[in-house]
Write an enzyme that holds these catalytic residues in place. Structure first.
Site, PDB file in Angstrom:
ATOM      1  N   SER A 187      50.986  23.957 -30.840  1.00 24.51           N
ATOM      2  CA  SER A 187      51.222  25.169 -31.628  1.00 24.51           C
ATOM      3  C   SER A 187      52.007  26.182 -30.809  1.00 24.51           C
ATOM      4  O   SER A 187      51.885  26.228 -29.574  1.00 24.51           O
ATOM      5  CB  SER A 187      49.854  25.761 -31.990  1.00 24.51           C
ATOM      6  OG  SER A 187      49.993  27.078 -32.467  1.00 24.51           O
ATOM      7  N   LYS A 220      41.211  24.871 -36.585  1.00 28.19           N
ATOM      8  CA  LYS A 220      42.444  25.652 -36.358  1.00 28.19           C
ATOM      9  C   LYS A 220      42.353  27.147 -36.647  1.00 28.19           C
ATOM     10  O   LYS A 220      43.379  27.811 -36.630  1.00 28.19           O
ATOM     11  CB  LYS A 220      43.565  25.040 -37.197  1.00 28.19           C
ATOM     12  CG  LYS A 220      43.316  25.150 -38.694  1.00 28.19           C
ATOM     13  CD  LYS A 220      44.568  24.961 -39.519  1.00 28.19           C
ATOM     14  CE  LYS A 220      44.282  25.085 -40.992  1.00 28.19           C
ATOM     15  NZ  LYS A 220      45.418  25.002 -41.845  1.00 28.19           N
ATOM     16  N   LYS A 278      44.528  24.011 -27.384  1.00 32.18           N
ATOM     17  CA  LYS A 278      45.865  23.398 -27.470  1.00 32.18           C
ATOM     18  C   LYS A 278      46.483  23.276 -26.073  1.00 32.18           C
ATOM     19  O   LYS A 278      47.060  22.256 -25.720  1.00 32.18           O
ATOM     20  CB  LYS A 278      46.777  24.221 -28.381  1.00 32.18           C
ATOM     21  CG  LYS A 278      46.366  24.202 -29.841  1.00 32.18           C
ATOM     22  CD  LYS A 278      46.522  22.827 -30.453  1.00 32.18           C
ATOM     23  CE  LYS A 278      46.032  22.744 -31.873  1.00 32.18           C
ATOM     24  NZ  LYS A 278      45.824  21.375 -32.353  1.00 32.18           N
ATOM     25  N   ASN A 299      37.284  13.456 -41.014  1.00 30.35           N
ATOM     26  CA  ASN A 299      35.865  13.666 -41.369  1.00 30.35           C
ATOM     27  C   ASN A 299      35.726  14.605 -42.571  1.00 30.35           C
ATOM     28  O   ASN A 299      34.620  14.938 -42.974  1.00 30.35           O
ATOM     29  CB  ASN A 299      35.071  14.188 -40.164  1.00 30.35           C
ATOM     30  CG  ASN A 299      35.539  15.563 -39.708  1.00 30.35           C
ATOM     31  OD1 ASN A 299      36.440  16.162 -40.302  1.00 30.35           O
ATOM     32  ND2 ASN A 299      34.940  16.070 -38.650  1.00 30.35           N
ATOM     33  N   TYR A 305      40.884  28.889 -29.602  1.00 28.94           N
ATOM     34  CA  TYR A 305      41.701  27.887 -30.312  1.00 28.94           C
ATOM     35  C   TYR A 305      42.966  27.572 -29.509  1.00 28.94           C
ATOM     36  O   TYR A 305      43.282  26.406 -29.249  1.00 28.94           O
ATOM     37  CB  TYR A 305      42.080  28.390 -31.715  1.00 28.94           C
ATOM     38  CG  TYR A 305      43.200  27.581 -32.330  1.00 28.94           C
ATOM     39  CD1 TYR A 305      42.980  26.285 -32.766  1.00 28.94           C
ATOM     40  CD2 TYR A 305      44.499  28.105 -32.437  1.00 28.94           C
ATOM     41  CE1 TYR A 305      44.017  25.522 -33.301  1.00 28.94           C
ATOM     42  CE2 TYR A 305      45.532  27.352 -32.970  1.00 28.94           C
ATOM     43  CZ  TYR A 305      45.292  26.056 -33.395  1.00 28.94           C
ATOM     44  OH  TYR A 305      46.329  25.308 -33.907  1.00 28.94           O
TER      45      TYR A 305
HETATM   46  P1  NAD Z   1      43.849  21.125 -41.543  1.00 30.59           P
HETATM   47  O1  NAD Z   1      42.544  21.750 -41.231  1.00 30.59           O
HETATM   48  O2  NAD Z   1      44.335  21.159 -42.947  1.00 30.59           O
HETATM   49  O3  NAD Z   1      43.856  19.598 -41.048  1.00 30.59           O
HETATM   50  C1  NAD Z   1      43.087  19.154 -39.943  1.00 30.59           C
HETATM   51  C2  NAD Z   1      42.286  17.958 -40.406  1.00 30.59           C
HETATM   52  O4  NAD Z   1      41.498  17.445 -39.328  1.00 30.59           O
HETATM   53  C3  NAD Z   1      41.299  18.312 -41.538  1.00 30.59           C
HETATM   54  O5  NAD Z   1      41.501  17.420 -42.617  1.00 30.59           O
HETATM   55  C4  NAD Z   1      39.914  18.112 -40.900  1.00 30.59           C
HETATM   56  O6  NAD Z   1      38.963  17.666 -41.844  1.00 30.59           O
HETATM   57  C5  NAD Z   1      40.213  17.093 -39.812  1.00 30.59           C
HETATM   58  N1  NAD Z   1      39.299  17.108 -38.659  1.00 30.59           N
HETATM   59  C6  NAD Z   1      38.946  18.178 -37.900  1.00 30.59           C
HETATM   60  N2  NAD Z   1      38.113  17.788 -36.918  1.00 30.59           N
HETATM   61  C7  NAD Z   1      37.942  16.451 -37.047  1.00 30.59           C
HETATM   62  C8  NAD Z   1      37.187  15.460 -36.340  1.00 30.59           C
HETATM   63  N3  NAD Z   1      36.411  15.788 -35.294  1.00 30.59           N
HETATM   64  N4  NAD Z   1      37.231  14.169 -36.760  1.00 30.59           N
HETATM   65  C9  NAD Z   1      37.986  13.822 -37.833  1.00 30.59           C
HETATM   66  N5  NAD Z   1      38.714  14.711 -38.546  1.00 30.59           N
HETATM   67  C10 NAD Z   1      38.690  16.005 -38.155  1.00 30.59           C
HETATM   68  O7  NAD Z   1      44.945  21.776 -40.565  1.00 30.59           O
HETATM   69  P2  NAD Z   1      46.524  21.652 -40.566  1.00 30.59           P
HETATM   70  O8  NAD Z   1      47.075  22.973 -40.904  1.00 30.59           O
HETATM   71  O9  NAD Z   1      46.949  20.452 -41.309  1.00 30.59           O
HETATM   72  O10 NAD Z   1      46.763  21.430 -39.010  1.00 30.59           O
HETATM   73  C11 NAD Z   1      46.890  20.149 -38.437  1.00 30.59           C
HETATM   74  C12 NAD Z   1      47.013  20.294 -36.928  1.00 30.59           C
HETATM   75  O11 NAD Z   1      48.130  21.131 -36.636  1.00 30.59           O
HETATM   76  C13 NAD Z   1      45.814  20.950 -36.258  1.00 30.59           C
HETATM   77  O12 NAD Z   1      45.593  20.326 -35.009  1.00 30.59           O
HETATM   78  C14 NAD Z   1      46.266  22.387 -36.054  1.00 30.59           C
HETATM   79  O13 NAD Z   1      45.624  22.979 -34.960  1.00 30.59           O
HETATM   80  C15 NAD Z   1      47.744  22.204 -35.789  1.00 30.59           C
HETATM   81  N6  NAD Z   1      48.549  23.395 -36.118  1.00 30.59           N
HETATM   82  C16 NAD Z   1      48.440  23.964 -37.356  1.00 30.59           C
HETATM   83  C17 NAD Z   1      49.172  25.104 -37.660  1.00 30.59           C
HETATM   84  C18 NAD Z   1      49.011  25.793 -38.995  1.00 30.59           C
HETATM   85  O14 NAD Z   1      49.306  26.982 -39.079  1.00 30.59           O
HETATM   86  N7  NAD Z   1      48.596  25.111 -40.054  1.00 30.59           N
HETATM   87  C19 NAD Z   1      50.043  25.634 -36.714  1.00 30.59           C
HETATM   88  C20 NAD Z   1      50.148  25.012 -35.465  1.00 30.59           C
HETATM   89  C21 NAD Z   1      49.391  23.888 -35.184  1.00 30.59           C
HETATM   90  C1  WQD Z   2      51.575  35.939 -40.034  1.00 31.46           C
HETATM   91  C2  WQD Z   2      51.912  37.429 -40.089  1.00 31.46           C
HETATM   92  C3  WQD Z   2      50.056  38.855 -39.519  1.00 31.46           C
HETATM   93  C4  WQD Z   2      47.558  37.725 -42.949  1.00 31.46           C
HETATM   94  C5  WQD Z   2      48.534  31.733 -36.990  1.00 31.46           C
HETATM   95  C6  WQD Z   2      47.870  31.295 -35.714  1.00 31.46           C
HETATM   96  C7  WQD Z   2      48.781  30.360 -34.962  1.00 31.46           C
HETATM   97  C8  WQD Z   2      49.253  29.201 -35.865  1.00 31.46           C
HETATM   98  C9  WQD Z   2      49.802  29.690 -37.157  1.00 31.46           C
HETATM   99  C10 WQD Z   2      47.780  27.328 -35.565  1.00 31.46           C
HETATM  100  C11 WQD Z   2      51.328  38.237 -38.929  1.00 31.46           C
HETATM  101  C12 WQD Z   2      50.447  39.052 -40.969  1.00 31.46           C
HETATM  102  C13 WQD Z   2      48.586  37.827 -42.030  1.00 31.46           C
HETATM  103  C14 WQD Z   2      47.276  38.831 -43.788  1.00 31.46           C
HETATM  104  C15 WQD Z   2      49.067  40.046 -42.736  1.00 31.46           C
HETATM  105  N1  WQD Z   2      48.160  28.328 -36.217  1.00 31.46           N
HETATM  106  N2  WQD Z   2      49.312  38.964 -41.927  1.00 31.46           N
HETATM  107  N3  WQD Z   2      48.045  39.945 -43.657  1.00 31.46           N
HETATM  108  O1  WQD Z   2      49.045  34.828 -36.866  1.00 31.46           O
HETATM  109  O2  WQD Z   2      51.486  34.132 -36.866  1.00 31.46           O
HETATM  110  O3  WQD Z   2      49.731  32.427 -36.651  1.00 31.46           O
HETATM  111  O4  WQD Z   2      48.876  30.575 -37.782  1.00 31.46           O
HETATM  112  O5  WQD Z   2      48.185  26.922 -34.512  1.00 31.46           O
HETATM  113  O6  WQD Z   2      48.068  29.895 -33.868  1.00 31.46           O
HETATM  114  O7  WQD Z   2      47.571  32.428 -34.925  1.00 31.46           O
HETATM  115  O8  WQD Z   2      50.036  33.510 -38.822  1.00 31.46           O
HETATM  116  O9  WQD Z   2      49.903  33.664 -41.265  1.00 31.46           O
HETATM  117  O10 WQD Z   2      47.992  34.566 -39.890  1.00 31.46           O
HETATM  118  O11 WQD Z   2      50.165  35.776 -39.884  1.00 31.46           O
HETATM  119  O12 WQD Z   2      49.707  41.094 -42.651  1.00 31.46           O
HETATM  120  O13 WQD Z   2      46.337  38.798 -44.614  1.00 31.46           O
HETATM  121  O14 WQD Z   2      51.320  37.983 -41.276  1.00 31.46           O
HETATM  122  O15 WQD Z   2      49.671  40.068 -38.934  1.00 31.46           O
HETATM  123  O16 WQD Z   2      52.255  39.240 -38.624  1.00 31.46           O
HETATM  124  P1  WQD Z   2      50.072  33.856 -37.228  1.00 31.46           P
HETATM  125  P2  WQD Z   2      49.453  34.340 -40.031  1.00 31.46           P
END
Ligand code: NAD
Ligand code: WQD
Length: 342
Positions: free
Chosen positions: A124, A84, A152, A32, A148
């Site tokens: 995650s 996320k 998950k 979306n 969040y």
């Molecule tokens: P992102 O936000 O770049 O990608 C998510 C995409 O989903 C976006 O393009 C958004 O527009 C789309 N979206 C959200 N809700 C929607 C809906 N209802 N219908 C259609 N599209 C929708 O995030 P990302 O970093 O690519 O993460 C992808 C997945 O991985 C997410 O589920 C996130 O929770 C998970 N994840 C991300 C991280 C991270 O740190 N990036 C870590 C662990 C898990």
């Molecule tokens: C990394 C380290 C901060 C920003 C998050 C989500 C997790 C997953 C991945 C989706 C930590 C430090 C950060 C800053 C800093 N996402 N930091 N200054 O918190 O490990 O994980 O993203 O599933 O659920 O919680 O990642 O990149 O935010 O932080 O000092 O401006 O960097 O304290 O030690 P995190 P992060």
């Protein structure tokens, strides 16, 4: 037959599209664009020289999802779509529960109706809550510290229930650690809206001068230099993990295995100051930072035991810290305002 990629325009989704297309898989994308730009998909086509259909639709719109399954020949789904941002989820819990959980329920319901029961889900490392020891194994206790993370955890449980009710489902839960880096071309990468929450995009925006200095949250953790330690993983390694997961689902040995869960991490931890140092080296510039109090909800150390993914998927992360920093930096330098520059 095609793989439906939900959230395929996003950071991890777009990189996964590239890896799937490069290996000859057919894909269809639904997004979306609530947190992404269509330009990422145009660039996926440019990088791979391959075409695919994109539906700008919301997973919450069941009729639209139904229509995609009617029109396309889908046999499996990689489900990235979701909100996320941890902090935002605390402020807007209903939005997070509604979008992430209802979106997944709609998707699974339509999949079931169309007899498509192969699913890879983006989970995650956040589902481990505050782990007592590291490295973290898949069988560690699960908990969540924010809405969040709870989405998950709940989705993982919903998918277990789905499998328990109908053993035709083949489900892989991938628990990502900290994705960073970008495609080598510098054409796709992470494009956070507003001020980044995550460390790496914050650092790269400091280096290009969009932000003044880095706040280092906490220098009194029980870690070698007092700052938080994380398992940073190159997004292309992560994307390759999805290819392996899809291939596992398609393989003969999957049957009756139930829901399979894998950590996708490197197994190595780096501190915030390690990251600052590595980026300084890559960019040839000093990175200004100030120590600030710990960020609420943060843990000291988090890194994966990725051995299950190695044994069962034949996957390991191969890209090291310098490559992660180089690739993040190239993306930021070429696209100082993300996809808005295009
Ligand atoms: P992102 O936000 O770049 O990608 C998510 C995409 O989903 C976006 O393009 C958004 O527009 C789309 N979206 C959200 N809700 C929607 C809906 N209802 N219908 C259609 N599209 C929708 O995030 P990302 O970093 O690519 O993460 C992808 C997945 O991985 C997410 O589920 C996130 O929770 C998970 N994840 C991300 C991280 C991270 O740190 N990036 C870590 C662990 C898990
Ligand atoms: C990394 C380290 C901060 C920003 C998050 C989500 C997790 C997953 C991945 C989706 C930590 C430090 C950060 C800053 C800093 N996402 N930091 N200054 O918190 O490990 O994980 O993203 O599933 O659920 O919680 O990642 O990149 O935010 O932080 O000092 O401006 O960097 O304290 O030690 P995190 P992060």
């Amino acid at each position: 037959m095609a793989i439906l990629i939900t959230g395929g325009a996003g950071y991890i989704g777009s990189h996964t599209c590239v890896e799937l297309l490069n290996r000859g898989y057919e894909i269809v994308v639904i997004d979306n664009l609530s947190n992404s730009s269509k330009k990422s998909l145009d660039r996926v086509k440019e990088i791979t020289g391959k075409d695919f259909r994109f539906y700008r639709d919301d997973l919450l719109n069941k009729a639209a999802v139904e229509e995609i399954f009617r029109r396309e020949n889908i046999d499996s789904v990689i489900h990235f779509a979701g909100l996320k941002a941890v902090g935002e989820s605390v402020e807007k819990p209903l939005e997070y529960y509604y979008n992430n959980i209802t979106g997944t329920l709609v998707l699974c319901d339509v999949m079931k109706k169309h007899h498509v029961k192969n699913l890879v889900f983006s989970s995650s490392a956040t589902v481990y809550g505050k782990p007592e020891t590291v490295p973290i194994r898949e069988d560690f206790p699960l908990s969540a510290t924010n809405p969040y993370g709870r989405t998950k955890l709940m989705i993982e449980e919903i998918l277990e229930d789905l499998y328990n009710a109908d053993h035709e489902w083949k489900i892989v839960l991938l628990r990502y650690f900290n994705p960073v880096g970008a495609h080598k071309s510098g054409r796709i990468g992470e494009d956070p809206r507003g001020i980044p929450n995550n460390l790496v995009p914050y650092i790269t925006q400091v280096v290009i001068g969009r932000l003044g200095y880095l706040n280092v949250y906490g220098n009194d953790y029980n870690t070698p230099d007092g700052t938080g330690v994380r398992d940073y993983i190159h997004v292309v390694d992560l994307a390759e993990g999805h290819v392996k997961a899809i291939e596992k689902i398609m393989g003969k040995d999957f049957a009756q295995n139930g829901v399979l869960t894998y950590n996708l991490g490197t197994g190595r931890g780096y501190s915030v100051l390690d990251m600052v140092k590595a980026f300084s080296q890559i960019c040839g510039k000093e990175i200004r930072y100030e120590f600030k109090p710990r960020r609420p909800g943060d843990i000291a150390t988090c890194y994966a035991d990725p051995s299950r993914a190695k044994e069962e998927l034949g996957w390991t992360a191969s890209r090291g810290l310098m490559e992660m920093c180089e690739d993040s930096w190239r993306w930021q330098l070429n696209n100082p305002n993300g996809y808005d520059d295009a």
